[in-house]
Design an enzyme around this catalytic site. Structure first.
Site, PDB file in Angstrom:
ATOM      1  N   ASP A 204       0.633  -0.947  -0.013  1.00 14.72           N
ATOM      2  CA  ASP A 204      -0.132  -0.220  -0.047  1.00 14.72           C
ATOM      3  C   ASP A 204       1.024   1.230   0.085  1.00 14.72           C
ATOM      4  O   ASP A 204       2.512   1.224  -0.169  1.00 14.72           O
ATOM      5  CB  ASP A 204      -0.928  -0.354   1.492  1.00 14.72           C
ATOM      6  CG  ASP A 204      -0.069   0.388   2.702  1.00 14.72           C
ATOM      7  OD1 ASP A 204       0.946  -0.066   2.612  1.00 14.72           O
ATOM      8  OD2 ASP A 204      -0.662   0.010   3.369  1.00 14.72           O
ATOM      9  N   ASP A 206       1.598   4.617   2.654  1.00 15.04           N
ATOM     10  CA  ASP A 206       1.023   5.691   3.596  1.00 15.04           C
ATOM     11  C   ASP A 206       1.739   6.912   3.738  1.00 15.04           C
ATOM     12  O   ASP A 206       2.798   6.788   2.556  1.00 15.04           O
ATOM     13  CB  ASP A 206       2.100   4.329   4.625  1.00 15.04           C
ATOM     14  CG  ASP A 206       1.423   3.805   4.613  1.00 15.04           C
ATOM     15  OD1 ASP A 206       0.873   2.530   4.854  1.00 15.04           O
ATOM     16  OD2 ASP A 206       2.269   2.854   3.917  1.00 15.04           O
ATOM     17  N   ASP A 287      -3.511   4.798   2.328  1.00 12.21           N
ATOM     18  CA  ASP A 287      -3.639   5.217   3.766  1.00 12.21           C
ATOM     19  C   ASP A 287      -3.337   6.850   4.125  1.00 12.21           C
ATOM     20  O   ASP A 287      -1.999   7.409   3.807  1.00 12.21           O
ATOM     21  CB  ASP A 287      -2.939   4.743   4.857  1.00 12.21           C
ATOM     22  CG  ASP A 287      -3.477   3.044   4.957  1.00 12.21           C
ATOM     23  OD1 ASP A 287      -4.674   3.283   4.455  1.00 12.21           O
ATOM     24  OD2 ASP A 287      -2.728   2.521   6.041  1.00 12.21           O
TER      25      ASP A 287
HETATM   26  P1  DGT Z   1       4.278  -2.386   2.689  1.00 14.06           P
HETATM   27  O1  DGT Z   1       3.086  -1.564   2.623  1.00 14.06           O
HETATM   28  O2  DGT Z   1       4.515  -3.572   2.527  1.00 14.06           O
HETATM   29  O3  DGT Z   1       5.892  -2.035   2.298  1.00 14.06           O
HETATM   30  O4  DGT Z   1       4.749  -2.371   4.389  1.00 14.06           O
HETATM   31  P2  DGT Z   1       4.819  -0.983   5.785  1.00 14.06           P
HETATM   32  O5  DGT Z   1       6.039  -1.436   6.570  1.00 14.06           O
HETATM   33  O6  DGT Z   1       4.587   0.038   4.767  1.00 14.06           O
HETATM   34  O7  DGT Z   1       3.602  -1.631   6.224  1.00 14.06           O
HETATM   35  P3  DGT Z   1       2.344  -1.197   6.271  1.00 14.06           P
HETATM   36  O8  DGT Z   1       1.484  -0.710   5.342  1.00 14.06           O
HETATM   37  O9  DGT Z   1       1.939  -2.149   7.084  1.00 14.06           O
HETATM   38  O10 DGT Z   1       2.152   0.047   7.494  1.00 14.06           O
HETATM   39  C1  DGT Z   1       2.914   0.708   8.187  1.00 14.06           C
HETATM   40  C2  DGT Z   1       3.234   1.175   8.904  1.00 14.06           C
HETATM   41  O11 DGT Z   1       2.250   2.231   9.527  1.00 14.06           O
HETATM   42  C3  DGT Z   1       3.914  -0.180   9.573  1.00 14.06           C
HETATM   43  O12 DGT Z   1       4.749   0.125  11.116  1.00 14.06           O
HETATM   44  C4  DGT Z   1       3.236  -0.032  10.888  1.00 14.06           C
HETATM   45  C5  DGT Z   1       2.077   1.762  11.470  1.00 14.06           C
HETATM   46  N1  DGT Z   1       0.614   1.273  11.173  1.00 14.06           N
HETATM   47  C6  DGT Z   1      -0.447   0.288  10.051  1.00 14.06           C
HETATM   48  N2  DGT Z   1      -0.820   0.778  10.709  1.00 14.06           N
HETATM   49  C7  DGT Z   1      -1.515   1.437  11.613  1.00 14.06           C
HETATM   50  C8  DGT Z   1      -2.122   2.054  12.647  1.00 14.06           C
HETATM   51  O13 DGT Z   1      -3.577   1.411  12.492  1.00 14.06           O
HETATM   52  N3  DGT Z   1      -1.587   2.319  13.307  1.00 14.06           N
HETATM   53  C9  DGT Z   1      -0.931   3.239  13.656  1.00 14.06           C
HETATM   54  N4  DGT Z   1      -0.241   3.758  15.014  1.00 14.06           N
HETATM   55  N5  DGT Z   1       0.288   2.632  12.678  1.00 14.06           N
HETATM   56  C10 DGT Z   1       0.346   1.771  12.182  1.00 14.06           C
HETATM   57 MG    MG Z   2       2.634   0.319   3.782  1.00 16.39          MG
END
Ligand code: DGT
Ligand code: MG
Length: 363
Positions: A204, A206, A287
């Site tokens: 996704d 962010d 997001d």
């Molecule tokens: P990706 O999208 O597959 O490359 O992986 P990430 O590392 O971007 O993971 P993602 O998009 O699920 O979440 C990014 C960061 O944001 C992760 O460290 C956790 C945090 N995060 C996700 N959802 C929430 C939330 O609802 N609340 C808070 N505080 N943090 C969140």
């Molecule tokens: Mg992400």
């Protein structure tokens, strides 16, 4: 048995937030195996087991060399008996039978497929699997009523399971930034999540948004969503208001992984340049999160990840420093006060940690 001299062993601090974890690891075959077992445990709602596998995988991700012998594991933190057995199996046989049989089990395959639908969590997937649902077609014909998120998730299943590229993330960033600045000039927007850690693809995109004048950002997201919707750019959206409240000298809410910022979870319709026979756009999960400037550093830190790195930061804060860290604030429990900061560097410093740059937070 050959015993390696001590210098062949590695010193590694036990919390992932005390060490550097670059994107590229020397131990992919081990970390992929352990991550799969972690994922399986998550799908089975075994949180403790999942975290144990994730911590073990993170230790191997941080090792500066490839593991070739079990003796190299001696003295490393977070490697439980189970994880060590998996690693040894791979060293000795090239594969772990447990990992292979998990990966090919009907249950794992079905739960992965079903949780791949946006809006479907492990519990729902498990319930459906127990009813005999193992494919999207079976789900469609099951007569289950899907909520709006799940309907959109099913409709855009293929696109949402395609990795999002950095270029696509930046293209969306340009569009959203223009709208944000239209609504509230002077706003700032940062690409966070995996892309900020240097990843070239993600599941996704962010974004974090703020404004230098505290309070001006309130209500921003609904106006941005209205404009994006009017332009036909949102295939699905769910907006929530900020529900964070702070009380002087008292911890506001128990720290949790979910935060309380004003935000929009959406599915974005992105025009694509390359020719496709059927359509000239793709769906992307986006997001949008709005943080007041006074909480921005915490929000950026909290949304940069990785998920395990965040979890370890919070664990360090509470177990070692008697502090409570969230994406909103840092609270010192002994002194009964919030520790204010305006930068990630200061947060690490309050926590008594050396600064770890985003690209080294890939635990
Ligand atoms: P990706 O999208 O597959 O490359 O992986 P990430 O590392 O971007 O993971 P993602 O998009 O699920 O979440 C990014 C960061 O944001 C992760 O460290 C956790 C945090 N995060 C996700 N959802 C929430 C939330 O609802 N609340 C808070 N505080 N943090 C969140
Ligand atoms: Mg992400």
């Amino acid at each position: 048995q050959v015993v390696l001299p001590d210098k062949e062993q590695f010193l590694m601090p036990s919390y992932a937030c005390q060490r550097l974890t670059p994107l590229e690891s020397h131990n992919n075959k081990f970390t992929e195996a352990l991550s799969l077992l972690a994922e399986n445990a998550e799908l089975n709602n075994e949180e403790g087991r999942a975290v144990a596998f994730r911590r073990a995988a993170a230790v191997l991700k941080a090792l500066p060399v490839m593991v070739t012998s079990a003796t190299q594991l001696r003295g490393l933190p977070c490697l439980g008996e189970h994880s060590q057995r998996v690693i040894k199996d791979i060293i000795e046989n090239g594969v772990s039978n447990e990992v292979e049989s998990t990966m090919h089990s009907e249950r794992f395959k079905a739960l992965k497929l079903l949780t791949g639908i946006f809006g479907v969590g492990a519990k729902t997937a498990d319930r459906w699997f127990k009813e005999g649902i193992q494919s999207l077609t079976q789900l469609v014909h099951s007569g289950h009523e899907l909520n709006p998120a799940q309907q959109a998730g099913l409709e855009h299943y293929h696109d949402l399971n395609q990795p999002v590229t950095k270029a696509e993330a930046e293209a969306i960033g340009d569009i959203v930034r223009r709208v944000v600045l239209d609504v509230l000039p002077g706003s700032e927007m940062t690409l966070t999540g995996g892309f900020r850690r240097g990843k070239m693809t993600g599941h996704d995109v962010d974004f974090l948004i703020t404004h230098p004048d505290e309070g001006k950002e309130t209500g921003l997201i609904s106006k941005v969503v209205s404009l994006l919707t009017a332009q036909g750019l949102l295939l699905y959206q769910k907006t929530t208001r900020n529900s964070y409240m702070e009380n002087k000298g008292r911890l506001a809410q128990p720290s949790s992984t979910m935060d309380r910022f004003e935000r929009c979870f959406c599915i974005f319709k992105l025009e694509i340049k390359e020719m496709r026979p059927d359509k000239d756009w793709r769906a992307v999960r986006v997001d949008l999160v709005v943080a007041p400037i006074s909480q921005y550093a915490f929000a950026v830190l909290g949304w940069t990840g990785s998920k395990l790195f965040e979890r370890e930061l919070r664990r360090w804060a509470s177990q070692v420093k008697s502090m409570s860290l969230s994406s909103h604030a840092l609270f010192d429990i002994k002194q009964c006060k919030y520790l204010r900061t305006t930068s990630e560097e200061e947060i690490f410093s309050h926590l008594g940690l050396e600064f770890i740059p985003p690209t080294e937070r890939n635990a």
